[in-house]
Design a protein around this motif. Structure first.
Motif, PDB file in Angstrom:
ATOM      1  N   GLN A 125       0.832  -1.213   0.000  1.00  0.00           N
ATOM      2  CA  GLN A 125       0.000   0.000   0.000  1.00  0.00           C
ATOM      3  C   GLN A 125       0.863   1.258   0.000  1.00  0.00           C
ATOM      4  O   GLN A 125       0.604   2.207  -0.759  1.00  0.00           O
ATOM      5  CB  GLN A 125      -0.916   0.018   1.220  1.00  0.00           C
ATOM      6  CG  GLN A 125      -2.038  -0.975   1.146  1.00  0.00           C
ATOM      7  CD  GLN A 125      -2.833  -1.023   2.452  1.00  0.00           C
ATOM      8  OE1 GLN A 125      -2.506  -0.340   3.411  1.00  0.00           O
ATOM      9  NE2 GLN A 125      -3.870  -1.851   2.468  1.00  0.00           N
ATOM     10  N   SER A 128       2.574   1.628  -3.404  1.00  0.00           N
ATOM     11  CA  SER A 128       1.594   2.029  -4.416  1.00  0.00           C
ATOM     12  C   SER A 128       1.251   3.499  -4.290  1.00  0.00           C
ATOM     13  O   SER A 128       1.180   4.226  -5.293  1.00  0.00           O
ATOM     14  CB  SER A 128       0.314   1.201  -4.280  1.00  0.00           C
ATOM     15  OG  SER A 128       0.562  -0.141  -4.563  1.00  0.00           O
ATOM     16  N   ASN A 129       1.052   3.967  -3.070  1.00  0.00           N
ATOM     17  CA  ASN A 129       0.750   5.377  -2.857  1.00  0.00           C
ATOM     18  C   ASN A 129       1.933   6.263  -3.237  1.00  0.00           C
ATOM     19  O   ASN A 129       1.744   7.355  -3.780  1.00  0.00           O
ATOM     20  CB  ASN A 129       0.344   5.626  -1.406  1.00  0.00           C
ATOM     21  CG  ASN A 129      -1.048   5.116  -1.105  1.00  0.00           C
ATOM     22  OD1 ASN A 129      -1.888   5.007  -1.992  1.00  0.00           O
ATOM     23  ND2 ASN A 129      -1.291   4.776   0.144  1.00  0.00           N
ATOM     24  N   TYR A 132       2.107   6.660  -7.064  1.00  0.00           N
ATOM     25  CA  TYR A 132       1.061   7.539  -7.598  1.00  0.00           C
ATOM     26  C   TYR A 132       0.997   8.888  -6.891  1.00  0.00           C
ATOM     27  O   TYR A 132       0.049   9.627  -7.056  1.00  0.00           O
ATOM     28  CB  TYR A 132      -0.303   6.830  -7.535  1.00  0.00           C
ATOM     29  CG  TYR A 132      -0.362   5.659  -8.483  1.00  0.00           C
ATOM     30  CD1 TYR A 132      -0.477   5.859  -9.851  1.00  0.00           C
ATOM     31  CD2 TYR A 132      -0.313   4.360  -7.998  1.00  0.00           C
ATOM     32  CE1 TYR A 132      -0.533   4.780 -10.718  1.00  0.00           C
ATOM     33  CE2 TYR A 132      -0.375   3.283  -8.857  1.00  0.00           C
ATOM     34  CZ  TYR A 132      -0.476   3.496 -10.222  1.00  0.00           C
ATOM     35  OH  TYR A 132      -0.533   2.426 -11.071  1.00  0.00           O
ATOM     36  N   LYS A 134       0.386   9.829  -3.911  1.00  0.00           N
ATOM     37  CA  LYS A 134      -0.726  10.029  -2.982  1.00  0.00           C
ATOM     38  C   LYS A 134      -0.121  10.151  -1.580  1.00  0.00           C
ATOM     39  O   LYS A 134       0.460   9.204  -1.063  1.00  0.00           O
ATOM     40  CB  LYS A 134      -1.722   8.881  -3.043  1.00  0.00           C
ATOM     41  CG  LYS A 134      -2.473   8.830  -4.341  1.00  0.00           C
ATOM     42  CD  LYS A 134      -3.566   7.791  -4.280  1.00  0.00           C
ATOM     43  CE  LYS A 134      -4.371   7.793  -5.574  1.00  0.00           C
ATOM     44  NZ  LYS A 134      -5.451   6.823  -5.537  1.00  0.00           N
ATOM     45  N   LYS A 135      -0.305  11.323  -0.982  1.00  0.00           N
ATOM     46  CA  LYS A 135       0.302  11.575   0.317  1.00  0.00           C
ATOM     47  C   LYS A 135      -0.705  11.585   1.447  1.00  0.00           C
ATOM     48  O   LYS A 135      -0.370  11.843   2.592  1.00  0.00           O
ATOM     49  CB  LYS A 135       1.075  12.879   0.279  1.00  0.00           C
ATOM     50  CG  LYS A 135       2.202  12.810  -0.721  1.00  0.00           C
ATOM     51  CD  LYS A 135       3.001  14.065  -0.816  1.00  0.00           C
ATOM     52  CE  LYS A 135       4.074  13.856  -1.870  1.00  0.00           C
ATOM     53  NZ  LYS A 135       4.853  14.994  -2.133  1.00  0.00           N
ATOM     54  N   LYS A 136      -1.958  11.328   1.154  1.00  0.00           N
ATOM     55  CA  LYS A 136      -2.989  11.298   2.187  1.00  0.00           C
ATOM     56  C   LYS A 136      -3.299   9.882   2.575  1.00  0.00           C
ATOM     57  O   LYS A 136      -3.231   8.969   1.829  1.00  0.00           O
ATOM     58  CB  LYS A 136      -4.249  11.977   1.686  1.00  0.00           C
ATOM     59  CG  LYS A 136      -4.089  13.464   1.514  1.00  0.00           C
ATOM     60  CD  LYS A 136      -5.400  14.068   1.145  1.00  0.00           C
ATOM     61  CE  LYS A 136      -5.256  15.574   0.989  1.00  0.00           C
ATOM     62  NZ  LYS A 136      -6.484  16.205   0.643  1.00  0.00           N
TER      63      LYS A 136
END
Length: 136
Positions: A125, A128-129, A132, A134-136
């Motif tokens: 996870q 993957s974040n 992409y 995604k920092k939240k």
């Protein structure tokens, strides 16, 4: 023959009619009773301890019933089975083509495996974040 049926057949062979088929069910589910752990050591089937934690009783019963219908096992007493000669042949054929990993040991690694799986999921996870952004 399914993998579950092959495992049941293998363990029935090792139990040789000494225990009920439900001892296999409890072993596969990972029931931590003294009887289950004792059976795991006594019959040398500890590697399969907690092999199928989400296994449902009806699925297990259906697998046993199918083995009985195919003539691979024979009931000697109430809920106690032995493997027939045809069952021995099927068992040998199955595991010759699909051997069980040599170092698989559910009794030894049961708790470690759960923690490892959770950490591996978390790592996937996080990566993957990060990929992409995604920092939240």
């Amino acid at each position: 023959m399914t993998f579950l049926q092959a495992l049941i057949l293998l363990m029935l062979k090792k139990l040789n009619g000494s225990r009920t088929v439900f001892s296999i069910y409890h072993l596969l589910k990972g029931k931590k009773s003294s009887q289950t752990i004792q059976d795991a050591h006594l019959f040398r089937i500890g590697q399969f301890f907690q092999f199928f934690p989400p296994l449902k009783r009806r699925t297990f019963d259906a697998a046993v019933q199918d083995l009985k219908i195919k003539g691979l096992i024979r009931e000697t007493e109430l809920n106690k089975y032995t493997v027939t000669p045809d069952g021995e042949k099927e068992l040998n054929t199955y595991f010759n083509h699909r051997p069980i990993p040599q170092y698989f040991n559910g009794l030894k690694y049961q708790d470690i495996a759960i923690v490892f799986w959770k950490r591996l999921n978390l790592l996937i996870q996080v990566l993957s974040n990060a990929i992409y952004n995604k920092k939240k």
